[in-house]
Design a protein around this motif. Sequence first.
Motif, PDB file in Angstrom:
ATOM      1  N   ALA A 110       0.840  -1.200   0.000  1.00  0.00           N
ATOM      2  CA  ALA A 110       0.000   0.000   0.000  1.00  0.00           C
ATOM      3  C   ALA A 110       0.873   1.246   0.000  1.00  0.00           C
ATOM      4  CB  ALA A 110      -0.906   0.001   1.230  1.00  0.00           C
ATOM      5  N   GLU A 111       0.485   2.237  -0.798  1.00  0.00           N
ATOM      6  CA  GLU A 111       1.299   3.434  -0.963  1.00  0.00           C
ATOM      7  C   GLU A 111       0.426   4.670  -1.159  1.00  0.00           C
ATOM      8  OE1 GLU A 111       4.365   3.106  -3.872  1.00  0.00           O
ATOM      9  OE2 GLU A 111       4.697   0.974  -3.502  1.00  0.00           O
ATOM     10  N   VAL A 112       1.042   5.825  -0.978  1.00  0.00           N
ATOM     11  CA  VAL A 112       0.483   7.079  -1.466  1.00  0.00           C
ATOM     12  C   VAL A 112       1.106   7.343  -2.833  1.00  0.00           C
ATOM     13  CG1 VAL A 112       0.278   9.566  -1.112  1.00  0.00           C
ATOM     14  CG2 VAL A 112       0.178   8.015   0.856  1.00  0.00           C
ATOM     15  N   ALA A 113       0.259   7.553  -3.829  1.00  0.00           N
ATOM     16  CA  ALA A 113       0.729   7.951  -5.152  1.00  0.00           C
ATOM     17  C   ALA A 113       0.493   9.439  -5.340  1.00  0.00           C
ATOM     18  CB  ALA A 113       0.013   7.167  -6.241  1.00  0.00           C
ATOM     19  N   VAL A 138      -3.246  10.225  -4.174  1.00  0.00           N
ATOM     20  CA  VAL A 138      -4.313   9.221  -4.143  1.00  0.00           C
ATOM     21  C   VAL A 138      -3.798   7.978  -3.423  1.00  0.00           C
ATOM     22  CG1 VAL A 138      -5.424   9.987  -6.279  1.00  0.00           C
ATOM     23  CG2 VAL A 138      -3.663   8.227  -6.375  1.00  0.00           C
ATOM     24  N   ALA A 139      -4.716   7.185  -2.897  1.00  0.00           N
ATOM     25  CA  ALA A 139      -4.358   5.877  -2.361  1.00  0.00           C
ATOM     26  C   ALA A 139      -4.004   4.943  -3.512  1.00  0.00           C
ATOM     27  CB  ALA A 139      -5.521   5.303  -1.560  1.00  0.00           C
ATOM     28  N   PRO A 208       6.512  10.439   2.850  1.00  0.00           N
ATOM     29  CA  PRO A 208       6.482  10.172   1.406  1.00  0.00           C
ATOM     30  C   PRO A 208       7.062  11.289   0.549  1.00  0.00           C
ATOM     31  CG  PRO A 208       4.459   9.406   2.412  1.00  0.00           C
ATOM     32  CD  PRO A 208       5.205  10.169   3.487  1.00  0.00           C
ATOM     33  N   LEU A 209       6.960  12.535   1.017  1.00  0.00           N
ATOM     34  CA  LEU A 209       7.546  13.631   0.240  1.00  0.00           C
ATOM     35  C   LEU A 209       9.071  13.577   0.250  1.00  0.00           C
ATOM     36  CD1 LEU A 209       5.177  16.586   1.193  1.00  0.00           C
ATOM     37  CD2 LEU A 209       5.177  15.220  -0.917  1.00  0.00           C
ATOM     38  N   ASN A 210       9.675  13.040   1.326  1.00  0.00           N
ATOM     39  CA  ASN A 210      11.121  12.808   1.317  1.00  0.00           C
ATOM     40  C   ASN A 210      11.495  11.836   0.219  1.00  0.00           C
ATOM     41  OD1 ASN A 210      11.448  14.418   3.602  1.00  0.00           O
ATOM     42  ND2 ASN A 210      11.489  12.682   5.019  1.00  0.00           N
ATOM     43  N   ALA A 211      10.668  10.800   0.067  1.00  0.00           N
ATOM     44  CA  ALA A 211      10.945   9.797  -0.957  1.00  0.00           C
ATOM     45  C   ALA A 211      10.881  10.404  -2.355  1.00  0.00           C
ATOM     46  CB  ALA A 211       9.956   8.632  -0.826  1.00  0.00           C
ATOM     47  N   VAL A 212       9.882  11.261  -2.587  1.00  0.00           N
ATOM     48  CA  VAL A 212       9.772  11.881  -3.912  1.00  0.00           C
ATOM     49  C   VAL A 212      10.931  12.845  -4.156  1.00  0.00           C
ATOM     50  CG1 VAL A 212       8.304  13.196  -5.483  1.00  0.00           C
ATOM     51  CG2 VAL A 212       7.267  11.603  -3.860  1.00  0.00           C
ATOM     52  N   ALA A 213      11.378  13.541  -3.114  1.00  0.00           N
ATOM     53  CA  ALA A 213      12.539  14.425  -3.261  1.00  0.00           C
ATOM     54  C   ALA A 213      13.784  13.611  -3.624  1.00  0.00           C
ATOM     55  CB  ALA A 213      12.772  15.219  -1.979  1.00  0.00           C
ATOM     56  N   TRP A 214      13.968  12.468  -2.957  1.00  0.00           N
ATOM     57  CA  TRP A 214      15.103  11.601  -3.315  1.00  0.00           C
ATOM     58  C   TRP A 214      14.990  11.178  -4.774  1.00  0.00           C
ATOM     59  CZ3 TRP A 214      15.195   6.820  -5.454  1.00  0.00           C
ATOM     60  CH2 TRP A 214      16.464   6.242  -5.586  1.00  0.00           C
ATOM     61  N   LEU A 215      13.802  10.753  -5.180  1.00  0.00           N
ATOM     62  CA  LEU A 215      13.594  10.305  -6.554  1.00  0.00           C
ATOM     63  C   LEU A 215      13.871  11.417  -7.552  1.00  0.00           C
ATOM     64  CD1 LEU A 215      12.555   8.320  -8.713  1.00  0.00           C
ATOM     65  CD2 LEU A 215      10.256   9.173  -8.224  1.00  0.00           C
ATOM     66  N   ALA A 216      13.392  12.624  -7.259  1.00  0.00           N
ATOM     67  CA  ALA A 216      13.586  13.739  -8.195  1.00  0.00           C
ATOM     68  C   ALA A 216      15.063  13.999  -8.433  1.00  0.00           C
ATOM     69  CB  ALA A 216      12.889  14.988  -7.657  1.00  0.00           C
ATOM     70  N   ARG A 217      15.858  13.957  -7.374  1.00  0.00           N
ATOM     71  CA  ARG A 217      17.292  14.187  -7.530  1.00  0.00           C
ATOM     72  C   ARG A 217      17.953  13.031  -8.278  1.00  0.00           C
ATOM     73  NH1 ARG A 217      16.309  16.243  -2.218  1.00  0.00           N
ATOM     74  NH2 ARG A 217      16.957  14.264  -1.278  1.00  0.00           N
ATOM     75  N   GLY A 229       2.515  15.682 -15.029  1.00  0.00           N
ATOM     76  CA  GLY A 229       1.586  14.658 -15.480  1.00  0.00           C
ATOM     77  C   GLY A 229       1.977  13.247 -15.086  1.00  0.00           C
ATOM     78  N   GLN A 230       3.222  13.056 -14.636  1.00  0.00           N
ATOM     79  CA  GLN A 230       3.653  11.709 -14.286  1.00  0.00           C
ATOM     80  C   GLN A 230       3.066  11.259 -12.946  1.00  0.00           C
ATOM     81  OE1 GLN A 230       7.986  11.672 -14.588  1.00  0.00           O
ATOM     82  NE2 GLN A 230       7.838  10.933 -16.689  1.00  0.00           N
ATOM     83  N   VAL A 231       2.863   9.940 -12.859  1.00  0.00           N
ATOM     84  CA  VAL A 231       2.442   9.280 -11.620  1.00  0.00           C
ATOM     85  C   VAL A 231       3.687   8.843 -10.869  1.00  0.00           C
ATOM     86  CG1 VAL A 231       1.208   7.302 -10.649  1.00  0.00           C
ATOM     87  CG2 VAL A 231       0.327   8.442 -12.703  1.00  0.00           C
ATOM     88  N   ILE A 232       3.710   9.110  -9.567  1.00  0.00           N
ATOM     89  CA  ILE A 232       4.843   8.711  -8.735  1.00  0.00           C
ATOM     90  C   ILE A 232       4.324   7.818  -7.605  1.00  0.00           C
ATOM     91  CG2 ILE A 232       6.778   9.466  -7.330  1.00  0.00           C
ATOM     92  CD1 ILE A 232       6.895  10.437 -10.259  1.00  0.00           C
ATOM     93  N   LEU A 233       4.740   6.563  -7.603  1.00  0.00           N
ATOM     94  CA  LEU A 233       4.464   5.666  -6.483  1.00  0.00           C
ATOM     95  C   LEU A 233       5.573   5.875  -5.463  1.00  0.00           C
ATOM     96  CD1 LEU A 233       3.442   2.368  -8.315  1.00  0.00           C
ATOM     97  CD2 LEU A 233       1.947   4.155  -7.400  1.00  0.00           C
ATOM     98  N   SER A 234       5.209   6.376  -4.283  1.00  0.00           N
ATOM     99  CA  SER A 234       6.226   6.919  -3.379  1.00  0.00           C
ATOM    100  C   SER A 234       6.857   5.909  -2.432  1.00  0.00           C
ATOM    101  CB  SER A 234       5.628   8.076  -2.566  1.00  0.00           C
ATOM    102  OG  SER A 234       4.575   7.634  -1.736  1.00  0.00           O
ATOM    103  N   GLY A 235       6.372   4.671  -2.402  1.00  0.00           N
ATOM    104  CA  GLY A 235       6.980   3.669  -1.542  1.00  0.00           C
ATOM    105  C   GLY A 235       6.014   3.129  -0.510  1.00  0.00           C
ATOM    106  N   ALA A 236       6.319   1.943  -0.027  1.00  0.00           N
ATOM    107  CA  ALA A 236       5.397   1.214   0.847  1.00  0.00           C
ATOM    108  C   ALA A 236       5.221   1.893   2.202  1.00  0.00           C
ATOM    109  CB  ALA A 236       5.885  -0.209   1.039  1.00  0.00           C
TER     110      ALA A 236
END
Length: 270
Positions: A110-113, A138-139, A208-217, A229-236
Amino acid sequence: MTTTHSETAEARAADRLLTALRTGVACTPVRDLIGSDDLPAAYRVQERLTRGRTDAGASIVGRKIGLTSKAVQEQMGVDQPDFGVLFDDMAYDDGARVPIGRLLQPKAEAEVAFVLKSDLADGPLDVAQIAAAVDYGVAAIEICDSRIDGWDIAFADTVADNASSGVYVLGTRRLTLDEFTPVEVGMRMLINGAEVSTGDGAACLGDPLNAVAWLARAARDFGEPLRAGQVILSGALGPMRPLSPGDEVVVEISGLGTVRATFNEGNTHD
């Protein structure tokens, strides 16, 4: 141009994984070809897989983040997450009947997307910039999968294998970051009505926003920044669980509501 030994090994690793994807028969690990922890080589193999998928007609619609749990990182002997590519044929709507036959060894989490409203290509790519770039959350149910037999994976294996990605299901309730705080969410996952996993936003790299920041870098460093427009699955948000034919998965995330899917026999995209 001369082909190096490493390029040949990476091509063989990609071919092994693509063959497993195409035939539905799991393969041996690829670390015998690229090593267990050669991160650049593993991502080059992933890039070959991505080219193979897009050459066959798939479109890139986003990214996923894996290994966001500190416990899983320790188990894998790594100190960072990894990322993979989301393709259009991985996506399912809430309530979908997903053909489990298209997956080899599925496990649900389960994740926040998040869906982005602006590019993340320039600037510091810190949490404030990430938050400003998020359109809504979204869930989500992510179904992780491995083309490698028995999930016998080292870090390089899972990176090469598109971060052990399978398919994903997005909920219908869309909230902006003014309407919910990702780190504060709670999660329950049920399979066939039985609670099998719980967790919260802090389980995902602290937020989860830390995870997206890591991904962006990381994505920018690898030359393919995140785009609007991209979907980001942020992690479990909690432990993943294996699936069997006929299983119904329901994920409840506070604020974001419920998302569900049933995993039926067959291998045709619904």
